[in-house]
Design an enzyme around this catalytic site. Structure first.
Site, PDB file in Angstrom:
ATOM      1  N   HIS A 142      -0.737   1.099   0.526  1.00  0.00           N
ATOM      2  CA  HIS A 142      -2.176   0.821   0.455  1.00  0.00           C
ATOM      3  C   HIS A 142      -2.910   2.056  -0.060  1.00  0.00           C
ATOM      4  CE1 HIS A 142      -6.054  -0.795   2.219  1.00  0.00           C
ATOM      5  NE2 HIS A 142      -6.335   0.500   2.121  1.00  0.00           N
ATOM      6  N   GLU A 143      -2.598   3.215   0.520  1.00  0.00           N
ATOM      7  CA  GLU A 143      -3.258   4.449   0.095  1.00  0.00           C
ATOM      8  C   GLU A 143      -2.836   4.858  -1.317  1.00  0.00           C
ATOM      9  OE1 GLU A 143      -5.668   6.098   1.411  1.00  0.00           O
ATOM     10  OE2 GLU A 143      -5.779   4.834   3.185  1.00  0.00           O
ATOM     11  N   HIS A 170      -4.877   3.200  -4.009  1.00  0.00           N
ATOM     12  CA  HIS A 170      -6.201   3.791  -4.247  1.00  0.00           C
ATOM     13  C   HIS A 170      -6.089   4.943  -5.251  1.00  0.00           C
ATOM     14  CE1 HIS A 170      -8.229   1.464  -1.266  1.00  0.00           C
ATOM     15  NE2 HIS A 170      -7.676   2.049  -0.216  1.00  0.00           N
TER      16      HIS A 170
END
Length: 230
Positions: A26-27, A30
């Protein structure tokens, strides 16, 4: 939690592994999208990587989720090291902020979909390994849909808050953006404090479960149908 060490290790393995990948990728998403849209801050720090080890926060990614699991908590909660993004360096800051923020939950939904598809492969494994793989993949779907829904709540610093700030008219976006300094405290209040208060006064104040549970259940069922694993 009661059980012999082997049972405890097995339980941790089928929840911790999918949780680590869900949180850290998820990170990474980004950072990757920010890099492609003009901000190389995360790239220069080595954070544009799909290697989970680069994103693990010892407390938020390992200790807290495992503790909640061993305590028999009704939900998993955790975080990875936040990927630094300088929104001012993006090609189109207001628009690209929305894309960078949405990349995390979008990756979680993709991981949930891939996990569902891989279940068709896991059934081909020998029974012992196949059962372990299937449980990991099933839990991966659950964890990823919950993370996607949770992170899309329209409250900064969650991704949904940043998406809302980027889409709302400036007159509404500014006061919402100013909530970011209090956002984590609000989240803790919704997850932990409000339900405890409700329990003491005999009223169900588990707003978090209400906000997350229904949408996550819908997405879970949709992915199971789409991947033919329902």
């Amino acid at each position: 939690m009661k059980g012999n060490p082997a049972e405890i290790f097995f339980l941790i393995s089928i929840w911790a592994l999918p949780a680590i990948f869900a949180i850290t990728l998820h990170e990474a998403a980004h950072g990757y999208v920010a890099w492609k849209l003009g901000d190389d801050t995360a790239y220069r720090l080595g954070r544009v990587s799909f290697n989970p080890l680069r994103h693990i926060d010892p407390m938020g990614t390992i200790v807290l989720p495992v503790t909640l699991l061993l305590m028999g908590a009704r939900f998993m909660f955790g975080w990875a090291k936040p990927v630094p993004v300088n929104f001012a360096r993006l090609n189109h800051p207001r628009r690209d902020m929305v894309l960078v923020a949405a990349a995390g939950p979008g990756t979680n939904l993709l991981l949930a979909l891939v996990s569902g598809l891989l279940m068709h492969v896991a059934v081909l494994f020998p029974e012992t390994y196949g059962d372990w793989a299937l449980r990991n993949l099933e839990n991966s779907i659950v964890i990823n849909v919950v993370l996607a829904v949770f992170n899309m709540l329209p409250l900064p610093p969650l991704d949904g808050g940043r998406v809302a700030v980027g889409l709302l008219p400036r007159g509404l976006a500014r006061p919402l953006a100013r909530l970011e300094r209090f956002g984590f405290l609000i989240i803790i209040g919704l997850i932990f404090i409000l339900p405890l208060l409700g329990h003491r006064i005999g009223v169900n104040l588990d707003i978090f479960s209400w906000l997350i549970g229904g949408p996550a259940e819908f997405l879970y069922r949709a992915i199971k149908v789409l991947t033919g694993t329902a």
